[in-house]
Design a protein around this motif. Structure first.
Motif, PDB file in Angstrom:
ATOM      1  N   SER A  98       6.927  -1.409   1.576  1.00 41.66           N
ATOM      2  CA  SER A  98       7.105  -0.811   2.899  1.00 41.66           C
ATOM      3  C   SER A  98       8.297  -1.417   3.620  1.00 41.66           C
ATOM      4  CB  SER A  98       5.836  -0.977   3.750  1.00 41.66           C
ATOM      5  OG  SER A  98       5.606  -2.330   4.057  1.00 41.66           O
ATOM      6  N   PHE A  99       8.951  -0.572   4.412  1.00 40.60           N
ATOM      7  CA  PHE A  99      10.103  -0.960   5.216  1.00 40.60           C
ATOM      8  C   PHE A  99       9.833  -0.521   6.652  1.00 40.60           C
ATOM      9  CE2 PHE A  99      11.447   0.093   0.961  1.00 40.60           C
ATOM     10  CZ  PHE A  99      12.291  -0.948   0.591  1.00 40.60           C
ATOM     11  N   LEU A 109      11.371   3.137  12.799  1.00 42.95           N
ATOM     12  CA  LEU A 109      11.304   3.854  11.529  1.00 42.95           C
ATOM     13  C   LEU A 109      10.427   3.074  10.554  1.00 42.95           C
ATOM     14  CD1 LEU A 109      12.347   6.129   9.606  1.00 42.95           C
ATOM     15  CD2 LEU A 109      14.248   4.607   9.028  1.00 42.95           C
ATOM     16  N   LEU A 110       9.548   3.794   9.840  1.00 34.00           N
ATOM     17  CA  LEU A 110       8.681   3.178   8.835  1.00 34.00           C
ATOM     18  C   LEU A 110       8.682   4.031   7.579  1.00 34.00           C
ATOM     19  CD1 LEU A 110       6.385   1.142   7.992  1.00 34.00           C
ATOM     20  CD2 LEU A 110       4.772   2.842   8.867  1.00 34.00           C
ATOM     21  N   ALA A 111       8.736   3.389   6.420  1.00 34.29           N
ATOM     22  CA  ALA A 111       8.608   4.078   5.135  1.00 34.29           C
ATOM     23  C   ALA A 111       7.680   3.265   4.244  1.00 34.29           C
ATOM     24  CB  ALA A 111       9.961   4.263   4.456  1.00 34.29           C
ATOM     25  N   VAL A 112       6.748   3.948   3.564  1.00 36.08           N
ATOM     26  CA  VAL A 112       5.797   3.318   2.645  1.00 36.08           C
ATOM     27  C   VAL A 112       5.934   4.003   1.296  1.00 36.08           C
ATOM     28  CG1 VAL A 112       3.390   2.782   2.169  1.00 36.08           C
ATOM     29  CG2 VAL A 112       4.225   2.770   4.534  1.00 36.08           C
ATOM     30  N   ILE A 113       6.218   3.219   0.248  1.00 35.57           N
ATOM     31  CA  ILE A 113       6.505   3.762  -1.086  1.00 35.57           C
ATOM     32  C   ILE A 113       5.574   3.092  -2.097  1.00 35.57           C
ATOM     33  CG2 ILE A 113       8.282   4.170  -2.833  1.00 35.57           C
ATOM     34  CD1 ILE A 113      10.359   3.668  -0.587  1.00 35.57           C
ATOM     35  N   PRO A 114       4.472   3.746  -2.479  1.00 38.77           N
ATOM     36  CA  PRO A 114       3.613   3.171  -3.516  1.00 38.77           C
ATOM     37  C   PRO A 114       4.193   3.423  -4.915  1.00 38.77           C
ATOM     38  CG  PRO A 114       2.428   4.745  -2.106  1.00 38.77           C
ATOM     39  CD  PRO A 114       3.888   4.935  -1.876  1.00 38.77           C
ATOM     40  N   VAL A 115       4.092   2.405  -5.758  1.00 42.99           N
ATOM     41  CA  VAL A 115       4.473   2.513  -7.163  1.00 42.99           C
ATOM     42  C   VAL A 115       3.198   2.332  -7.982  1.00 42.99           C
ATOM     43  CG1 VAL A 115       5.941   1.620  -9.001  1.00 42.99           C
ATOM     44  CG2 VAL A 115       6.717   1.506  -6.621  1.00 42.99           C
ATOM     45  N   VAL A 120       6.332   6.979  -8.953  1.00 45.32           N
ATOM     46  CA  VAL A 120       6.685   6.564  -7.603  1.00 45.32           C
ATOM     47  C   VAL A 120       6.509   7.756  -6.666  1.00 45.32           C
ATOM     48  CG1 VAL A 120       8.503   5.614  -6.143  1.00 45.32           C
ATOM     49  CG2 VAL A 120       8.382   4.962  -8.550  1.00 45.32           C
ATOM     50  N   GLU A 121       5.957   7.508  -5.480  1.00 45.27           N
ATOM     51  CA  GLU A 121       5.824   8.577  -4.503  1.00 45.27           C
ATOM     52  C   GLU A 121       6.201   8.058  -3.126  1.00 45.27           C
ATOM     53  OE1 GLU A 121       1.858   9.762  -3.233  1.00 45.27           O
ATOM     54  OE2 GLU A 121       1.030   8.187  -4.517  1.00 45.27           O
ATOM     55  N   LEU A 122       6.412   8.973  -2.213  1.00 48.65           N
ATOM     56  CA  LEU A 122       6.692   8.630  -0.827  1.00 48.65           C
ATOM     57  C   LEU A 122       5.429   8.921  -0.025  1.00 48.65           C
ATOM     58  CD1 LEU A 122       8.819   7.703   1.235  1.00 48.65           C
ATOM     59  CD2 LEU A 122       9.421  10.110   1.563  1.00 48.65           C
ATOM     60  N   GLU A 123       4.676   7.869   0.295  1.00 47.49           N
ATOM     61  CA  GLU A 123       3.410   8.074   1.001  1.00 47.49           C
ATOM     62  C   GLU A 123       3.631   8.385   2.468  1.00 47.49           C
ATOM     63  OE1 GLU A 123      -0.690   5.634   2.091  1.00 47.49           O
ATOM     64  OE2 GLU A 123       0.583   4.967   0.440  1.00 47.49           O
ATOM     65  N   ASN A 177      -2.870  13.294   4.828  1.00 47.73           N
ATOM     66  CA  ASN A 177      -1.535  12.700   4.816  1.00 47.73           C
ATOM     67  C   ASN A 177      -0.555  13.854   4.737  1.00 47.73           C
ATOM     68  OD1 ASN A 177       0.774  11.221   4.469  1.00 47.73           O
ATOM     69  ND2 ASN A 177       0.011  10.019   2.748  1.00 47.73           N
ATOM     70  N   GLU A 178       0.091  14.188   5.850  1.00 44.92           N
ATOM     71  CA  GLU A 178       0.828  15.438   5.966  1.00 44.92           C
ATOM     72  C   GLU A 178       2.207  15.216   6.574  1.00 44.92           C
ATOM     73  OE1 GLU A 178      -0.064  18.660   5.356  1.00 44.92           O
ATOM     74  OE2 GLU A 178      -2.152  18.424   4.744  1.00 44.92           O
ATOM     75  N   THR A 179       3.039  16.248   6.471  1.00 51.77           N
ATOM     76  CA  THR A 179       4.338  16.280   7.129  1.00 51.77           C
ATOM     77  C   THR A 179       4.222  17.091   8.413  1.00 51.77           C
ATOM     78  OG1 THR A 179       5.453  16.190   4.992  1.00 51.77           O
ATOM     79  CG2 THR A 179       6.757  16.909   6.879  1.00 51.77           C
ATOM     80  N   GLY A 180       4.747  16.550   9.508  1.00 51.69           N
ATOM     81  CA  GLY A 180       4.656  17.263  10.774  1.00 51.69           C
ATOM     82  C   GLY A 180       5.036  16.376  11.937  1.00 51.69           C
TER      83      GLY A 180
END
Length: 418
Positions: A98-99, A109-115, A120-123, A177-180
């Motif tokens: 996570s960043f 700004l937050l980004a969480v990337i599970p491996v 790899v996905e963008l959670e 967990n959605e985009t919006g």
């Protein structure tokens, strides 16, 4: 493996820059005020380097049935299969990178990337506003919805290894967990009150969905607009050492579901509309500064109505009234140890086809117990046992599960919800 190596390399580079990067030699300031303004500027070198964390979660899993049998089980009346949350034996569940950082005076700004072993996905990847007037805040991007109590929490913040049955049944393994976009308002009262609304794409396959389908001679078009509307209210009250948190949530949207079978003749699809209502309550009583008792419960009710389609061109009216709940009691009895019990129950499961009740089974239960050792806030060892009587093949299949979970974290990570 190449994707995993790329992510880990990126983490190494950024972490190195965070440790070693230094701003240029400072110039003399004319006065102390100039020095303070420069230090607090969002454009200083320190603010440009994000907080970075890596969380690794692994587990040893034992079930009394084979992996293939378990993955074929379903909760009657629900379209999604069972989320496994590990197979028999050793599992590397995920490595979550996570960043998080302040972008400027206006946005975070937050980004969480599970491996995971699957890839790899963008959670999550979203912005939050910092200073909208009248106590408003806007969130935009891909994020965990603020539905209920548990949905917005990441897996490593859960009190148990797996989510409650009602969450999996209504929202699937990833929950909502959605985009919006989300707009919330913090009321200027002495008592905490947060009101919010979300407009989301609505791609959740368990209760909503946007993809069209063609089955037989019938074609349903894809939904090319935001499809899910959600609202929530959250409040909290302190009474001495007791804290009460409560909330109400509501979601509605169109539903597209397409269940493809091995034999195309057995495939079915659904087109309709879904409403979901939820209520949650948490009571947390502090015995000392470290020890506490916490009781957390959530109830959800879903109404789904529309039409079933099959490959023989039959169209059948369907309506579902379904509900479920969970309640969990957590006791931290010293600084390093916690234990807990959880009770899951799928209550109502009334499914009507052409206004005739199909008598799907209800009152399906699961019982869980766990004990946890937290060596520090960065390392956790948890032993959990489930006795599950909510899963069916043709008849109910009792499932006993044991998890021995290990969770480790490094780096700077945001605080978890209370």
């Amino acid at each position: 493996m190449k994707k995993i190596a790329l992510i880990l390399s990126l983490f190494s580079v950024i972490l190195t820059s965070k440790v070693y990067a230094q701003p240029e030699s400072p110039q003399p300031f004319e006065n102390a005020q100039d020095s303070q303004n420069t230090t607090n500027s969002p454009f200083s070198q320190q603010s440009f380097v994000p907080d970075i964390s890596l969380i690794v979660d692994s587990a040893y899993v034992y079930r009394n049935i084979a992996n293939e049998t378990f993955s074929s089980l379903k909760i009657p009346g629900f379209t999604n299969g069972i989320e496994e949350f590990g197979i028999n034996g050793f599992n590397l569940n995920y490595a979550e990178l996570s960043f998080a950082s302040t972008v400027d005076p206006y946005f975070d700004l937050l980004a969480v990337i599970p491996v995971t072993p699957e890839g790899v996905e963008l959670e999550e990847a979203f912005i939050n506003t910092r200073s909208l007037p009248f106590s408003f805040q806007l969130k935009a991007g891909k994020f965990r919805s603020s539905w209920g109590r548990l949905n917005s929490m990441h897996e490593h913040a859960w009190n148990f290894n797996d989510p409650p049955v009602v969450y999996t049944a209504l929202f699937g393994g990833e929950q909502l967990n959605e985009t919006g976009v989300q707009l919330n308002w913090l009321a200027p009262f002495d008592t905490y009150l947060l009101l919010g609304t979300e407009i989301l794409q609505g791609e959740n396959k368990s209760s909503f969905g946007t993809k069209g389908f063609t089955l037989g001679k019938n074609t349903i078009e894809e939904i090319n607009r935001p499809n899910l509307v959600l609202g929530f209210a959250k409040t909290s009250v302190d009474i001495g050492n007791l804290t009460l948190l409560g909330g109400l949530s509501y979601a509605q949207g169109a539903t597209r579901q397409n269940e493809k079978a091995e034999d195309p003749k057995d495939s079915t699809a659904f087109d309709g509309f879904t409403r979901v209502v939820g209520a949650d309550l948490t009571l947390k009583y502090f015995l000392t500064s470290y020890t506490y008792l916490a009781l957390q419960s959530e109830f959800m009710y879903r109404n789904l109505s529309g039409s079933n389609y099959d490959s023989a061109n039959n169209i059948t009216s369907v309506s579902k009234n379904q509900s479920g709940l969970y309640s969990q009691l957590i006791w931290r009895f010293n600084e390093l140890w916690r234990t807990g019990l959880r009770y899951d129950l799928m209550l109502q499961n009334d499914i009507f086809e052409k206004n005739v009740n199909t008598n799907s089974p209800g009152n399906l239960a699961r019982y869980s117990a766990m004990v946890e050792y937290d060596a520090t806030e960065f390392s956790r060892f948890r032993l959990q046992f489930n006795h599950d009587r909510s899963k069916f093949a043709e008849n109910i299949i009792p499932v006993n599960e044991m998890y021995l979970q290990l969770n480790m974290s490094i780096g700077a990570h945001g605080a978890h919800a209370f």
